[in-house]
Design an enzyme around this catalytic site. Structure first.
Site, short mmCIF file in Angstrom:
data_model
loop_
_atom_site.label_atom_id
_atom_site.label_comp_id
_atom_site.label_asym_id
_atom_site.label_seq_id
_atom_site.Cartn_x
_atom_site.Cartn_y
_atom_site.Cartn_z
N HIS A 158 0.29 5.37 7.21
CA HIS A 158 0.79 5.83 5.93
C HIS A 158 1.12 7.31 6.01
O HIS A 158 0.62 8.01 6.89
CB HIS A 158 -0.26 5.58 4.84
CG HIS A 158 -0.78 4.18 4.82
ND1 HIS A 158 -1.94 3.83 5.47
CD2 HIS A 158 -0.29 3.06 4.28
CE1 HIS A 158 -2.15 2.52 5.31
NE2 HIS A 158 -1.15 2.04 4.60
N ASP A 175 -2.48 8.81 8.33
CA ASP A 175 -3.50 8.08 9.09
C ASP A 175 -2.91 7.22 10.21
O ASP A 175 -3.56 6.35 10.74
CB ASP A 175 -4.36 7.22 8.17
CG ASP A 175 -3.54 6.18 7.41
OD1 ASP A 175 -2.31 6.08 7.65
OD2 ASP A 175 -4.11 5.46 6.56
N SER A 194 0.80 -1.22 0.00
CA SER A 194 0.00 0.00 0.00
C SER A 194 0.83 1.27 0.00
O SER A 194 0.31 2.35 -0.18
CB SER A 194 -0.94 0.02 1.20
OG SER A 194 -0.22 -0.02 2.40
#
Length: 391
Positions: A361, A358, A55
């Site tokens: 990330h 967050d 991600s």
């Protein structure tokens, strides 16, 4: 990591951590992510960019296969640049987005959403949130659950690349030319491999023996790409896991070593895991360079880049090194029971002033800086743009 556990213990969110960091972008309108036009590079630069990872650089593969993509599919993800969620685990663009922009490519279609040769004209992004170097079978053999980790490991992603290569090049000569003019990014890989066991209450001592195997898998993928004709490969190391707000929150009572008095980061996750991985990876890449003279196999120092920001955030315009911009409150704004896109989340006024988006990330502002360090140096040697005309 990009998984979304319903209930998390201290070691639990360690598993979720590295779901993220960054990819995709060009000069398009913020409302249209995949249809921007651009002039293809000429001269000594690159014709394609191919990326593999998790991600940190997933630009939409996860939301195309997941039946429950979770918080990343909702606002405020994507708000800074795209003005809507796009599947990127950040407020805006990722590292690879800035690389794509610099190379003059349009925003490409995520691999799992692509259908035609035209979709992959400038390359492809194979990264999937929660992606690992090791495969699910290995985790199962170690009696770990794989429910929270994607089946699309590094080997699967390389398999996808082979399909795209066959689509782009129908002859041996075309394949050779395409590979020689392409740039590859393999990773970051490793974070999810280590944090997934921690999610299931394994200790750092249990996880550390995985490091040589993870590095071996990464090196094996690089060798496979070189065997197919790749001449320019960048391999990022792990960023400092011990500086991630979610992990700082979850391990606030111990379990991941003491805190560095200068940065406040967890030494056990940084020195005892991330730095170990990076040292072994750099050694293996040096061996690959010796075995393949004439091929650029470069290490990208994500650890050094992020530590530089964390150690002196004000120098780069950040006002808080270890507190997330958008999360569930508590110390470091690291409470994971409330996600950034859930009602009741605590959000900062200006994401560009924070390092973490967050809690897992990073913000677009950080990814911009990190991309510059890989494109122009000094965090990659040679930097990506060193091959391009007019650099």
């Amino acid at each position: 990591m990009a998984t979304r556990p319903a209930r998390l213990s201290a070691p639990a969110v360690a598993a979720i951590l590295v779901a993220a960091l960054a990819l995709c972008a060009a000069t398009a309108s913020a409302a249209n992510v995949t249809t921007t036009t651009a002039t293809a590079p000429s001269g000594g630069c690159y014709s394609h960019l191919f990326t593999f990872g998790n991600s940190l650089i997933d630009t939409g593969n996860f939301i195309h296969y997941s039946t429950s993509p979770g918080p990343v599919a909702r606002s405020p993800y994507g708000e800074t640049f795209f003005r809507r969620p796009t599947g990127r685990w950040s407020d805006g663009r990722l590292i690879v987005d800035f690389i794509v922009e610099r190379l003059g490519f349009p925003y490409w279609t995520p691999y799992l959403a692509g259908k035609s040769r035209e979709d992959f004209r400038y390359g492809a992004n194979f990264a999937v949130a929660s992606g690992t170097a090791l495969n699910q079978l290995l985790f199962k053999k170690k009696h770990l659950s794989v429910a929270g980790i994607t089946p699309y490991s590094l080997a699967v992603q390389v398999g996808w690349f082979k399909k795209v290569l066959a689509m782009l090049a129908s002859t041996e000569q075309e394949r050779k030319e395409a590979m020689a003019r392409s740039v590859f990014m393999v990773g970051e890989f490793g974070g999810n491999d280590y944090l997934h066991p921690l999610f299931q209450n394994k200790t750092l001592e249990w996880v550390r023996p995985l490091v040589p195997r993870v590095v071996r898998y990464i090196a094996g993928a690089v060798e496979e790409l070189v065997g197919l004709g790749a001449t320019t490969v960048y391999v990022p190391g792990l960023f400092p896991l011990g500086c991630v707000p979610r992990l700082l929150f979850l391990f606030r009572d111990g379990g991941a070593g003491d805190r560095d008095p200068t940065t406040g980061c967890l030494r056990g996750l940084n020195d005892g895991l991330a730095a170990l991985h990076n040292a072994l990876l750099r050694r293996r890449l040096a061996e690959l360079r010796a075995a393949h003279p004439g091929v650029t196999i470069a290490y990208a120092d994500y650890y050094g880049e992020v530590m530089e920001l964390v150690s002196n955030p004000a120098a780069s315009g950040f006002d808080d090194a270890l507190t997330a911009c958008c999360a569930g409150g508590g110390p470091y704004n690291g409470n994971f029971t409330v996600h950034c896109s859930d009602p009741g989340a605590t959000q900062c006024a200006d994401p560009s002033r924070r390092i973490s988006w967050d809690g897992l990330h990073m913000t677009e502002a950080v990814y911009r800086i990190m991309a510059r360090g890989v494109l122009d140096g000094p965090f990659a040697d040679p930097p990506i743009m060193s091959r391009c005309h007019g650099y």
